[in-house]
Design an enzyme around this catalytic site. Structure first.
Site, short mmCIF file in Angstrom:
data_model
loop_
_atom_site.label_atom_id
_atom_site.label_comp_id
_atom_site.label_asym_id
_atom_site.label_seq_id
_atom_site.Cartn_x
_atom_site.Cartn_y
_atom_site.Cartn_z
N GLY A 146 3.86 -0.43 -6.79
CA GLY A 146 5.14 -1.14 -6.91
C GLY A 146 5.63 -1.43 -8.31
CG ASP A 149 5.36 -4.91 -7.01
OD1 ASP A 149 4.34 -5.65 -7.01
OD2 ASP A 149 5.63 -4.15 -6.06
CG ASP A 189 3.97 -12.37 -0.25
OD1 ASP A 189 3.64 -13.48 0.16
OD2 ASP A 189 4.66 -11.59 0.44
CB THR A 190 -0.75 -14.23 -0.36
OG1 THR A 190 -1.32 -12.99 -0.80
CG2 THR A 190 -0.06 -14.04 0.97
CB THR A 235 -2.67 -8.22 -5.02
OG1 THR A 235 -2.28 -7.99 -3.67
CG2 THR A 235 -2.90 -6.92 -5.74
CE LYS A 238 8.62 -12.08 -1.14
NZ LYS A 238 8.22 -11.30 0.05
NE ARG A 281 6.52 3.15 -3.59
CZ ARG A 281 5.71 2.12 -3.43
NH1 ARG A 281 5.92 1.01 -4.08
NH2 ARG A 281 4.68 2.19 -2.61
P1 IMP Z 1 0.09 -10.48 -2.45
O1 IMP Z 1 -1.34 -10.02 -2.57
O2 IMP Z 1 0.34 -11.16 -1.12
O3 IMP Z 1 0.54 -11.32 -3.61
O4 IMP Z 1 0.99 -9.19 -2.37
C1 IMP Z 1 1.26 -8.43 -3.50
C2 IMP Z 1 1.70 -7.04 -3.16
O5 IMP Z 1 2.30 -6.96 -1.87
C3 IMP Z 1 2.78 -6.58 -4.11
O6 IMP Z 1 2.23 -5.91 -5.23
C4 IMP Z 1 3.62 -5.65 -3.26
O7 IMP Z 1 3.10 -4.36 -3.29
C5 IMP Z 1 3.48 -6.21 -1.87
N1 IMP Z 1 4.61 -7.09 -1.50
C6 IMP Z 1 4.59 -8.43 -1.32
N2 IMP Z 1 5.80 -8.90 -0.99
C7 IMP Z 1 6.62 -7.82 -0.97
C8 IMP Z 1 8.03 -7.65 -0.74
O8 IMP Z 1 8.82 -8.59 -0.46
N3 IMP Z 1 8.50 -6.38 -0.84
C9 IMP Z 1 7.72 -5.30 -1.15
N4 IMP Z 1 6.41 -5.43 -1.38
C10 IMP Z 1 5.86 -6.68 -1.30
#
Ligand code: IMP
Length: 177
Positions: free
Chosen positions: A46, A101, A104-105, A108, A132, A166
């Site tokens: 991303g 990019d 979210d949680t 990662t 977020k 993308r």
């Molecule tokens: P996390 O581990 O929940 O923080 O998610 C991180 C990864 O999830 C990002 O690098 C994105 O690849 C994907 N992701 C999370 N939210 C979105 C979104 O709203 N659109 C697209 N990809 C997302």
């Protein structure tokens, strides 16, 4: 077309100028924080467009690496992160910024920071284009944030839905109609 495929309403969030201006700010901030140079690690897939634009706004010496991870299916996180492509270079003793990019949680980022910290970088910071805050569950702090957004799924400027969209030049939110 996208609305018909996804069944969601597509709402523009950040256009090309918004993105360019904010990426420039982030590049200036990073350049002033690391005058001696910095290693950028982009989180694939991303971040590839964001990294390409960000490094062109960085005026100090910069090295670029990528790390590939996988954790999402559709619009939902699986919660399990795994490395699909590792770094090619050594980061020991280097000032490193991990570039996402979107956070979210934060699963990662938490996972990757734990993996990278044991490789003994001199410093390790996080930069994300989007964050977020209402979804965060992570342990680590974000050092550079482009924009804070609400929890709706977003696409474009590198961000995908099931591998698509993308290439959209701006960022759009997918909202339930
Ligand atoms: P996390 O581990 O929940 O923080 O998610 C991180 C990864 O999830 C990002 O690098 C994105 O690849 C994907 N992701 C999370 N939210 C979105 C979104 O709203 N659109 C697209 N990809 C997302």
């Amino acid at each position: 077309m996208i609305e018909e495929i996804t069944g969601k309403k597509l709402v523009p969030l950040f256009d090309e100028k918004d993105l360019k201006d904010r990426v420039k700010d982030l590049g200036e901030q990073i350049s002033s924080d690391f005058p001696e140079g910095v290693t950028i690690i982009g989180v694939l897939k991303g971040s590839f467009i964001f990294v390409a634009d960000l490094v062109r706004e960085i005026t100090c010496p910069v090295q670029v690496e990528f790390i590939g991870v996988s954790s999402y299916e559709g619009t939902e996180t699986t919660g399990h992160v795994r490395i699909t492509n590792d770094l090619t270079g050594d980061i020991a003793g280097k000032d490193v910024i991990l570039v996402e990019d979107i956070v979210d949680t934060g699963n990662t980022i938490d996972y990757l920071l734990n993996v990278l910290e044991v490789r003994s970088p001199s410093s390790l910071r996080i930069c994300t284009l989007l964050s977020k805050p209402e979804c965060h569950q992570m342990q680590h702090q974000l050092d550079y944030v482009g924009f804070q957004i609400t929890k709706e799924f977003v696409i474009g400027y590198g961000l995908d839905l099931e591998g698509r969209y993308r290439q959209l030049p701006s960022i759009m939110q997918l909202i339930d109609p």
